[in-house]
Design a protein around this motif. Structure first.
Motif, short mmCIF file in Angstrom:
data_model
loop_
_atom_site.label_atom_id
_atom_site.label_comp_id
_atom_site.label_asym_id
_atom_site.label_seq_id
_atom_site.Cartn_x
_atom_site.Cartn_y
_atom_site.Cartn_z
N GLU A 144 66.00 -28.47 44.99
CA GLU A 144 67.51 -27.73 44.31
C GLU A 144 66.74 -26.63 43.99
OE1 GLU A 144 67.90 -30.40 41.15
OE2 GLU A 144 68.95 -32.47 42.21
N ALA A 145 66.09 -26.71 44.08
CA ALA A 145 65.30 -24.91 44.08
C ALA A 145 66.18 -23.76 44.78
CB ALA A 145 64.08 -24.56 43.22
N ALA A 146 65.67 -24.36 46.58
CA ALA A 146 65.83 -23.95 47.40
C ALA A 146 67.35 -23.95 47.79
CB ALA A 146 65.11 -24.63 48.78
N GLY A 147 68.15 -24.86 47.33
CA GLY A 147 69.45 -24.88 47.35
C GLY A 147 70.01 -23.68 46.84
N ARG A 148 69.61 -22.95 45.01
CA ARG A 148 69.92 -22.77 44.68
C ARG A 148 70.22 -21.28 45.35
NH1 ARG A 148 68.03 -26.39 40.71
NH2 ARG A 148 65.53 -25.00 40.05
N ALA A 149 68.28 -21.10 45.61
CA ALA A 149 68.36 -20.12 46.42
C ALA A 149 69.35 -19.37 46.99
CB ALA A 149 67.10 -19.52 46.35
N ALA A 150 69.03 -20.13 48.12
CA ALA A 150 69.34 -20.50 49.08
C ALA A 150 71.54 -19.86 48.86
CB ALA A 150 69.76 -21.39 50.29
N ALA A 151 72.03 -20.77 47.89
CA ALA A 151 73.26 -20.41 47.29
C ALA A 151 73.58 -18.13 47.03
CB ALA A 151 73.29 -21.47 46.02
N ARG A 152 72.78 -18.29 45.87
CA ARG A 152 72.53 -16.75 45.81
C ARG A 152 72.47 -16.04 47.51
NH1 ARG A 152 67.62 -17.11 41.28
NH2 ARG A 152 67.32 -14.31 41.90
N ALA A 153 71.31 -16.44 47.58
CA ALA A 153 71.82 -15.57 49.52
C ALA A 153 72.91 -15.15 49.95
CB ALA A 153 69.97 -15.88 50.02
N CYS A 154 73.08 -16.44 50.06
CA CYS A 154 75.03 -16.87 50.88
C CYS A 154 75.82 -15.50 49.61
CB CYS A 154 74.97 -17.71 50.67
SG CYS A 154 73.75 -18.49 51.67
N ALA A 155 75.85 -15.71 48.68
CA ALA A 155 77.08 -15.11 47.76
C ALA A 155 76.49 -13.80 48.17
CB ALA A 155 76.71 -15.39 46.09
N GLU A 156 75.39 -13.15 48.28
CA GLU A 156 74.87 -11.85 48.27
C GLU A 156 75.31 -10.86 49.58
OE1 GLU A 156 71.82 -8.89 46.52
OE2 GLU A 156 72.52 -10.33 45.39
N THR A 157 75.43 -11.71 50.61
CA THR A 157 75.18 -11.54 52.09
C THR A 157 76.27 -12.20 53.10
OG1 THR A 157 74.25 -13.33 52.40
CG2 THR A 157 72.20 -11.78 52.93
N GLY A 158 76.97 -12.80 52.20
CA GLY A 158 78.75 -13.27 52.41
C GLY A 158 78.06 -14.32 54.24
N ALA A 159 76.75 -14.96 53.84
CA ALA A 159 76.31 -15.97 54.76
C ALA A 159 77.37 -16.99 54.44
CB ALA A 159 74.89 -16.23 54.96
N ARG A 160 76.92 -18.09 55.17
CA ARG A 160 77.44 -19.77 54.88
C ARG A 160 77.08 -21.07 54.68
NH1 ARG A 160 81.77 -22.36 59.32
NH2 ARG A 160 82.13 -24.94 58.12
N LEU A 161 77.12 -21.04 52.89
CA LEU A 161 76.31 -22.43 53.35
C LEU A 161 76.77 -24.07 53.03
CD1 LEU A 161 73.88 -23.04 50.51
CD2 LEU A 161 75.29 -22.66 48.92
N LEU A 162 75.78 -24.18 53.86
CA LEU A 162 75.85 -25.59 54.28
C LEU A 162 74.53 -26.71 53.99
CD1 LEU A 162 76.95 -25.03 57.75
CD2 LEU A 162 78.55 -25.69 55.98
N GLU A 163 75.08 -27.17 52.34
CA GLU A 163 74.30 -27.88 51.83
C GLU A 163 73.41 -29.45 52.85
OE1 GLU A 163 74.33 -26.92 47.29
OE2 GLU A 163 75.65 -26.47 48.33
N TYR A 164 72.34 -29.87 53.08
CA TYR A 164 72.11 -31.30 53.61
C TYR A 164 71.41 -31.92 52.12
CZ TYR A 164 67.55 -28.65 54.90
OH TYR A 164 66.62 -29.22 55.49
N PRO A 165 72.36 -32.93 52.21
CA PRO A 165 72.08 -34.36 51.36
C PRO A 165 70.21 -34.69 52.32
CG PRO A 165 72.85 -35.33 52.97
CD PRO A 165 72.80 -33.79 52.68
N ILE A 166 68.97 -35.16 51.70
CA ILE A 166 67.98 -36.30 52.07
C ILE A 166 67.74 -37.45 50.90
CG2 ILE A 166 65.47 -35.98 52.77
CD1 ILE A 166 66.98 -34.18 54.97
N TRP A 167 66.83 -36.64 49.75
CA TRP A 167 66.51 -37.95 48.58
C TRP A 167 68.09 -38.62 48.21
CZ3 TRP A 167 62.84 -40.62 49.67
CH2 TRP A 167 61.46 -39.56 50.09
N THR A 168 68.97 -37.72 48.35
CA THR A 168 70.36 -38.23 47.87
C THR A 168 70.43 -39.70 48.31
OG1 THR A 168 71.73 -35.52 47.43
CG2 THR A 168 72.48 -37.85 47.84
N TRP A 169 70.12 -40.17 49.96
CA TRP A 169 70.25 -41.63 50.54
C TRP A 169 69.57 -42.19 49.76
CZ3 TRP A 169 74.56 -41.00 52.98
CH2 TRP A 169 74.92 -39.28 53.54
#
Ligand SMILES: [Zn+2]
Length: 238
Positions: A144-169
């Motif tokens: 979750e921390a990695a997802g949040r950090a990446a979301a911030r970096a994507c918002a900052e740079t205009g990159a496209r955030l695509l999140e993959y579930p692992i333990w969700t399954w």
């Protein structure tokens, strides 16, 4: 945070669920090699090895070396585990035959510094670049921390955030209202990509086999967990 305990939702339950048949396919049109963010060695493989194989190139941001996978191990020290797991990632990527660079970010397993990670990822991302990362609601604190950090970096740079579930399954169940299924996109894997993914997963003996007979050395990814990552498709949340 959710409990990751017990056997979790059996793969047979997921396979019997018809909703994934109706999820839209993710158009595979990245502007260049994606950046795949892995909190621990093997997350990238379990989540999106098939996608990486199909695309043929990807860079990897390896956030930690996964040294905390077996606290109290009678077989390996954390330092030994880190070295083993780094080598397993290298071998898995070799088996996928993808071009790319591994950026080892050297964070502590179990204690990801989100601000530092967001800053590191911001340097690696560009407008429109795909950034694949563990889902912010995945139930493991590092994921979750990695997802949040990446979301911030994507918002900052205009990159496209695509999140993959692992333990969700593991903790979720079909139609679970706590999962954003409406954002699910599927990536159907051709047989060659399925085979490459299976070979890459087999490159992590420190996780899929017990290190030794003690409970502290049990496999992290026993067969009932691995079954969730042998599907002919992968899923990301758009
Ligand atoms: Zn992980």
């Amino acid at each position: 945070m959710r409990p990751i305990a017990g056997e979790g939702t059996p793969e047979g339950t997921w396979r019997a669920w018809s909703a994934p048949d109706r999820w839209p396919a993710l158009p595979l049109d990245p502007p260049g090699p994606p950046l795949v963010v892995a909190p621990h060695p093997d997350d990238e493989i379990l989540g999106v090895a098939g996608l990486m194989s199909v695309l043929g190139s990807a860079d990897l941001a390896a956030v930690t070396d996964g040294e905390a996978s077996h606290p109290g191990s009678f077989v390996h020290t954390p330092e030994e585990l880190a070295a083993i797991r780094r080598a397993e990632t290298d071998e898995a990527l070799r088996r996928l035959r993808i071009d790319g660079t591994v950026f080892r970010l050297g964070q502590a397993d179990g204690a990801i510094d989100e601000d530092r990670l967001a800053a590191d990822l911001t340097k690696l991302l560009t407008p429109g670049r795909w950034c694949l990362v563990t889902w912010r609601g995945d139930g493991h604190p590092d994921h979750e921390a990695a997802g949040r950090a990446a979301a911030r970096a994507c918002a900052e740079t205009g990159a496209r955030l695509l999140e993959y579930p692992i333990w969700t399954w593991h903790w979720a169940y079909p139609d679970d209202p706590d999962v954003p299924w409406q954002r699910a996109r599927r990536i159907d894997l051709p047989p060659a990509a399925q085979a490459a993914k299976a070979a890459a997963i087999a490159a992590f003996p420190s996780q899929i086999e017990p290190l030794g007979p003690a409970e502290a050395d049990a496999a992290i990814l026993p067969p009932h967990v691995l079954a969730r990552f042998a599907r002919p498709f992968e899923v990301i949340f758009e």
